[in-house]
Design an enzyme around this catalytic site. Structure first.
Site, PDB file in Angstrom:
ATOM      1  CE  LYS A  27      -3.822  -2.279   2.510  1.00  0.00           C
ATOM      2  NZ  LYS A  27      -4.601  -2.286   3.780  1.00  0.00           N
ATOM      3  CG  PHE A  48     -13.081   2.218   8.590  1.00  0.00           C
ATOM      4  CD1 PHE A  48     -12.646   1.493   7.491  1.00  0.00           C
ATOM      5  CD2 PHE A  48     -13.680   1.523   9.642  1.00  0.00           C
ATOM      6  CE1 PHE A  48     -12.798   0.118   7.427  1.00  0.00           C
ATOM      7  CE2 PHE A  48     -13.838   0.132   9.595  1.00  0.00           C
ATOM      8  CZ  PHE A  48     -13.391  -0.573   8.473  1.00  0.00           C
ATOM      9  NE  ARG A  74      -6.343 -12.684   6.162  1.00  0.00           N
ATOM     10  CZ  ARG A  74      -6.789 -11.460   5.928  1.00  0.00           C
ATOM     11  NH1 ARG A  74      -6.656 -10.899   4.756  1.00  0.00           N
ATOM     12  NH2 ARG A  74      -7.396 -10.779   6.888  1.00  0.00           N
ATOM     13  CB  THR A  89      -7.184  -6.237  10.171  1.00  0.00           C
ATOM     14  OG1 THR A  89      -7.553  -7.435   9.499  1.00  0.00           O
ATOM     15  CG2 THR A  89      -7.690  -5.035   9.409  1.00  0.00           C
ATOM     16  NE  ARG A 109      -2.303  -6.032   7.082  1.00  0.00           N
ATOM     17  CZ  ARG A 109      -3.476  -6.566   6.794  1.00  0.00           C
ATOM     18  NH1 ARG A 109      -4.037  -7.432   7.643  1.00  0.00           N
ATOM     19  NH2 ARG A 109      -4.094  -6.247   5.675  1.00  0.00           N
ATOM     20  CG  ASN A 145      -3.398  -2.665   7.222  1.00  0.00           C
ATOM     21  OD1 ASN A 145      -3.303  -2.218   6.085  1.00  0.00           O
ATOM     22  ND2 ASN A 145      -4.461  -3.320   7.639  1.00  0.00           N
ATOM     23  CG  HIS A 175      -5.267  -6.307   0.111  1.00  0.00           C
ATOM     24  ND1 HIS A 175      -6.400  -6.316   0.882  1.00  0.00           N
ATOM     25  CD2 HIS A 175      -5.449  -7.246  -0.847  1.00  0.00           C
ATOM     26  CE1 HIS A 175      -7.241  -7.218   0.384  1.00  0.00           C
ATOM     27  NE2 HIS A 175      -6.685  -7.800  -0.658  1.00  0.00           N
TER      28      HIS A 175
HETATM   29  P1  DAT Z   1      -7.756  -7.176   5.973  1.00  0.00           P
HETATM   30  O1  DAT Z   1      -7.048  -6.077   5.218  1.00  0.00           O
HETATM   31  O2  DAT Z   1      -6.915  -7.744   7.089  1.00  0.00           O
HETATM   32  O3  DAT Z   1      -8.349  -8.249   5.083  1.00  0.00           O
HETATM   33  P2  DAT Z   1     -10.426  -6.052   6.216  1.00  0.00           P
HETATM   34  O4  DAT Z   1     -10.692  -6.638   4.862  1.00  0.00           O
HETATM   35  O5  DAT Z   1     -11.405  -6.322   7.316  1.00  0.00           O
HETATM   36  O6  DAT Z   1      -8.976  -6.494   6.745  1.00  0.00           O
HETATM   37  O7  DAT Z   1     -10.298  -4.481   6.099  1.00  0.00           O
HETATM   38  C1  DAT Z   1      -9.696  -3.888   4.973  1.00  0.00           C
HETATM   39  C2  DAT Z   1      -8.902  -2.679   5.408  1.00  0.00           C
HETATM   40  O8  DAT Z   1      -9.753  -1.722   6.052  1.00  0.00           O
HETATM   41  C3  DAT Z   1      -7.832  -2.984   6.450  1.00  0.00           C
HETATM   42  O9  DAT Z   1      -6.629  -3.435   5.864  1.00  0.00           O
HETATM   43  C4  DAT Z   1      -7.673  -1.665   7.149  1.00  0.00           C
HETATM   44  C5  DAT Z   1      -9.067  -1.078   7.109  1.00  0.00           C
HETATM   45  N1  DAT Z   1      -9.801  -1.320   8.363  1.00  0.00           N
HETATM   46  C6  DAT Z   1     -10.416  -2.464   8.735  1.00  0.00           C
HETATM   47  N2  DAT Z   1     -10.999  -2.340   9.935  1.00  0.00           N
HETATM   48  C7  DAT Z   1     -10.753  -1.061  10.345  1.00  0.00           C
HETATM   49  C8  DAT Z   1     -11.081  -0.301  11.508  1.00  0.00           C
HETATM   50  N3  DAT Z   1     -11.806  -0.823  12.514  1.00  0.00           N
HETATM   51  N4  DAT Z   1     -10.651   0.984  11.566  1.00  0.00           N
HETATM   52  C9  DAT Z   1      -9.925   1.529  10.564  1.00  0.00           C
HETATM   53  N5  DAT Z   1      -9.570   0.874   9.436  1.00  0.00           N
HETATM   54  C10 DAT Z   1      -9.982  -0.412   9.329  1.00  0.00           C
HETATM   55 MG    MG Z   2      -9.861  -8.110   3.608  1.00  0.00          MG
END
Ligand code: DAT
Ligand code: MG
Length: 170
Positions: free
Chosen positions: A11, A59, A94, A100, A111, A125, A128
Site C-alpha cells: 500500500k 472509515f 496472511r 488487520t 503489519r 497496515n 493487503h
Molecule cells: P484485511 O485487510 O486484514 O483483510 P479487512 O478486509 O477487514 O482487513 O479491512 C480492509 C482494510 O480496512 C484494512 O486493511 C484496514 C481497514 N480497516 C479495517 N478495519 C478497520 C477499523 N476498525 N478501523 C480503521 N480501518 C480499518
Molecule cells: Mg480483507
C-alpha cells in the site's frame, strides 16, 4: 496441500516508507512464486470495487483515500500489486502479513513491524492480502488481466475486441 493464488498489495504507506524490499523479503520466507507484478495508480472506482464489502463502515471514505495514497500525494500515490502462488498460500501469507489492526498484529509480522494507526484512526497496515479463496479470485481478476499473469489457475477465453481505444508506444 492445495495450490492457491492470492493478491498482495504494498500500500502507499509501504511505498512512502521505502519498505518494498523489506516486505518482499518477509514474504519470500514462504517460498512462493510471484506470478504477476506491477505498479498501479489506483482509481476511485478500483478502490471502491476492491473494498466494496466495507462500503457501510464509518472509515470507508478514509480507507478509499488511503489505498489511493491521497494523503501522501505524488509520488507516493500508487501501490505495488503482486499475485503469489503456493501451497496453502492464503493462510500462510496472511500469517506473515499479520492481523488487520497493526497494534494487535504479531510484532514480527509485516503489519506488526511496520504498521501504525494514525491519529485519525486509519489503519496504515502497509499490505493487503486476500482473505479467502473466493476473495482471492475476485481480487486477482479485478487487478490483473489474464496476460499479465504468468500462469493463472482460473480459466480464460479468447475474444475479438474491436474498436477498443488503447494506449500504445509512439
Ligand atoms: P484485511 O485487510 O486484514 O483483510 P479487512 O478486509 O477487514 O482487513 O479491512 C480492509 C482494510 O480496512 C484494512 O486493511 C484496514 C481497514 N480497516 C479495517 N478495519 C478497520 C477499523 N476498525 N478501523 C480503521 N480501518 C480499518
Ligand atoms: Mg480483507
Amino acid at each position: 496441500m492445495p495450490i492457491e493464488q492470492l493478491l498482495i498489495l504494498i500500500k502507499p504507506d509501504g511505498i512512502k516508507k521505502s519498505l518494498t524490499g523489506n516486505i518482499l523479503t518477509k514474504l519470500s520466507e514462504a517460498r512462493m512464486l510471484i506470478i504477476g507484478a506491477k505498479a498501479v495508480k489506483v482509481s476511485e472506482e478500483l478502490a471502491k470495487t476492491h473494498y466494496h464489502q466495507l462500503k457501510d463502515k464509518p472509515f470507508f471514505g478514509e480507507l478509499i483515500d488511503y489505498i489511493q495514497g491521497k494523503i501522501y500525494g505524488e509520488p507516493w500515490d500508487r501501490v505495488l500489486a503482486f499475485v503469489y502462488q503456493g501451497e496453502d498460500a492464503i493462510v500462510r501469507m496472511r500469517k506473515i502479513a499479520g492481523a488487520t489492526n497493526p497494534e494487535e498484529a504479531d510484532p514480527v509480522s509485516i503489519r506488526g513491524a511496520y504498521g501504525r494507526i494514525t491519529t485519525k484512526g486509519v489503519y496504515e497496515n502497509v499490505v493487503h492480502c486476500s482473505s479467502d479463496l473466493s476473495e482471492a479470485e475476485r481480487e486477482i481478476k479485478l487487478w490483473f488481466k489474464p496476460e499479465e499473469i504468468v500462469k493463472s489457475i482460473y480459466s480464460t477465453k479468447k475474444v475479438v475486441v474491436e474498436k477498443e481505444k488503447r494506449e500504445v508506444w509512439t
